[in-house]
Design a protein around this motif. Structure first.
Motif, short mmCIF file in Angstrom:
data_model
loop_
_atom_site.label_atom_id
_atom_site.label_comp_id
_atom_site.label_asym_id
_atom_site.label_seq_id
_atom_site.Cartn_x
_atom_site.Cartn_y
_atom_site.Cartn_z
N PHE A 161 35.20 28.29 38.28
CA PHE A 161 36.33 27.37 38.13
C PHE A 161 37.42 27.93 37.22
CE2 PHE A 161 38.39 23.65 36.11
CZ PHE A 161 38.89 23.03 37.24
N ALA A 162 37.02 28.61 36.14
CA ALA A 162 37.99 29.05 35.13
C ALA A 162 38.43 30.50 35.30
CB ALA A 162 37.39 28.86 33.73
N ASN A 163 37.57 31.34 35.86
CA ASN A 163 37.84 32.77 35.87
C ASN A 163 38.00 33.39 37.25
OD1 ASN A 163 37.53 33.57 32.89
ND2 ASN A 163 35.67 32.37 33.26
N PHE A 164 37.86 32.58 38.28
CA PHE A 164 38.05 33.09 39.64
C PHE A 164 39.06 32.27 40.42
CE2 PHE A 164 37.09 33.31 44.17
CZ PHE A 164 37.04 34.68 44.38
N GLN A 165 38.83 30.98 40.53
CA GLN A 165 39.65 30.13 41.37
C GLN A 165 41.15 30.19 41.05
OE1 GLN A 165 41.32 27.10 40.70
NE2 GLN A 165 41.83 26.58 42.82
N PRO A 166 41.56 30.14 39.77
CA PRO A 166 43.01 30.12 39.51
C PRO A 166 43.73 31.36 40.05
CG PRO A 166 41.78 29.48 37.55
CD PRO A 166 40.78 30.01 38.52
N PHE A 167 43.10 32.51 39.96
CA PHE A 167 43.75 33.75 40.37
C PHE A 167 43.65 33.94 41.89
CE2 PHE A 167 41.74 34.19 36.16
CZ PHE A 167 42.89 34.00 35.42
N ALA A 168 42.50 33.55 42.47
CA ALA A 168 42.38 33.61 43.92
C ALA A 168 43.35 32.63 44.58
CB ALA A 168 40.94 33.28 44.33
N TRP A 169 43.52 31.46 43.97
CA TRP A 169 44.49 30.48 44.48
C TRP A 169 45.91 31.05 44.43
CZ3 TRP A 169 45.68 26.09 46.94
CH2 TRP A 169 46.90 25.47 46.67
N ALA A 199 40.55 42.09 36.44
CA ALA A 199 39.91 42.12 35.12
C ALA A 199 38.70 41.19 35.07
CB ALA A 199 40.91 41.74 34.04
N LYS A 200 38.81 40.02 35.69
CA LYS A 200 37.68 39.09 35.72
C LYS A 200 36.53 39.67 36.54
CE LYS A 200 39.95 35.90 33.44
NZ LYS A 200 39.61 35.55 32.04
N LEU A 201 36.85 40.32 37.65
CA LEU A 201 35.81 40.87 38.50
C LEU A 201 35.13 42.08 37.86
CD1 LEU A 201 37.34 40.45 42.07
CD2 LEU A 201 35.51 39.12 41.00
N ASP A 202 35.78 42.73 36.91
CA ASP A 202 35.09 43.77 36.12
C ASP A 202 33.89 43.15 35.39
OD1 ASP A 202 36.68 45.98 36.76
OD2 ASP A 202 38.10 45.57 35.13
N ILE A 203 34.06 41.94 34.91
CA ILE A 203 32.98 41.25 34.20
C ILE A 203 31.92 40.80 35.20
CG2 ILE A 203 32.41 39.36 32.63
CD1 ILE A 203 35.34 39.52 31.66
N TYR A 204 32.35 40.30 36.36
CA TYR A 204 31.39 39.98 37.43
C TYR A 204 30.54 41.21 37.75
CZ TYR A 204 33.32 35.46 39.14
OH TYR A 204 33.71 34.15 39.29
N GLU A 205 31.19 42.36 37.86
CA GLU A 205 30.47 43.60 38.20
C GLU A 205 29.36 43.88 37.20
OE1 GLU A 205 29.67 47.17 40.37
OE2 GLU A 205 30.76 45.35 40.88
N ALA A 206 29.65 43.65 35.92
CA ALA A 206 28.63 43.86 34.89
C ALA A 206 27.51 42.83 34.99
CB ALA A 206 29.28 43.82 33.51
N ILE A 207 27.87 41.57 35.15
CA ILE A 207 26.86 40.50 35.26
C ILE A 207 25.96 40.75 36.46
CG2 ILE A 207 26.53 38.04 35.77
CD1 ILE A 207 29.15 37.52 34.20
N LEU A 208 26.55 41.09 37.59
CA LEU A 208 25.79 41.26 38.82
C LEU A 208 25.04 42.58 38.87
CD1 LEU A 208 28.49 39.77 41.19
CD2 LEU A 208 26.25 38.76 40.70
N GLY A 209 25.21 43.39 37.84
CA GLY A 209 24.42 44.62 37.74
C GLY A 209 22.98 44.35 37.34
N SER A 210 22.72 43.17 36.78
CA SER A 210 21.36 42.87 36.32
C SER A 210 20.75 41.65 37.01
CB SER A 210 21.37 42.65 34.80
OG SER A 210 22.22 41.57 34.46
#
Length: 220
Positions: free
Chosen positions: A105-113, A143-154
């Motif tokens: 809601f806070a880190n994906f939707q606003p920018f995708a919208w 920049a937000k998806l860089d953090i997704y990349e790290a989270i989804l690495g584990s």
């Protein structure tokens, strides 16, 4: 009385998120398409269902609720004991789910919208794309998806190793990024690409994709 879903004529955006939830939870439903291009969403009879004149909304045997995230949560909890478990019940797992849902809601939707608006919605209305606004939104999402990349690495999904509504919510505008001209969900990194492909490979997603073509989205 079978549940009624009031939604867009094409299975895209927030309507798609609710459709996927209905399929994941194995819930019978009747689709009531709302002709947005001809302002059916502003007609008095529809405003009695959704006072903001937006889609989607549901009528579950007289119980009316709108806003896609609220609808999906309602369905996941009402039908918790059938289909795919979409909201964990164990305390810490549920906390991680709520965290992941907040991330979307806070880190994906606003920018995708914002990218959807610049890449599709303005063209539909005959307006000029604001390239500077596009560039800012794309940089922020990257920049937000860089953090997704790290989270989804584990872990496999955003809340852990199980698919939840937190992942499903991303289809509402994530699915419109490529038609808008943004390839970040497939190019940002291998973990994000794997995760996004896992969402789009689910039967609840692929069931509806034959009805959607990019040309239709751009005219939507």
């Amino acid at each position: 009385m079978v549940l009624k879903l009031y939604g867009a004529p094409l299975p895209i955006g927030t309507t798609l998120a609710v459709l996927m939830t209905l399929v994941e939870k194995q819930i019978p439903f009747e689709m009531v398409t709302v002709d947005l291009q001809n302002d059916a969403h502003k007609a008095p009879e529809y405003l009695a269902v959704q006072p903001f004149g937006q889609v989607p909304a549901i009528d579950d045997d007289g119980f009316i609720i709108y806003e896609s995230r609220a609808i999906c949560r309602y369905l996941a909890e009402k039908y918790a004991h059938q289909g795919t478990p979409l909201i964990p019940t164990e305390l810490q797992a549920k906390a991680r789910f709520e965290q992941a849902a907040s991330i979307e809601f806070a880190n994906f939707q606003p920018f995708a919208w914002a990218l959807y608006v610049e890449g599709i919605r303005k063209a539909r209305k005959g307006l000029q794309k604001d390239q500077a606004a596009w560039d800012v939104a794309e940089q922020q999402l990257s920049a937000k998806l860089d953090i997704y990349e790290a989270i989804l690495g584990s872990q496999q999904f955003l809340a852990g190793d199980e698919f939840t509504l937190a992942d499903l919510f991303h289809v509402s505008f994530g699915d419109l990024l490529a038609p808008a001209g943004c390839d970040l969900l497939t190019s940002k990194g291998p973990n994000v690409a794997r995760w996004w492909n896992a969402i789009r490979s689910r039967a609840s997603y692929t069931r509806f994709q034959g009805a959607v073509e990019i040309s239709n989205i751009e005219a939507y």
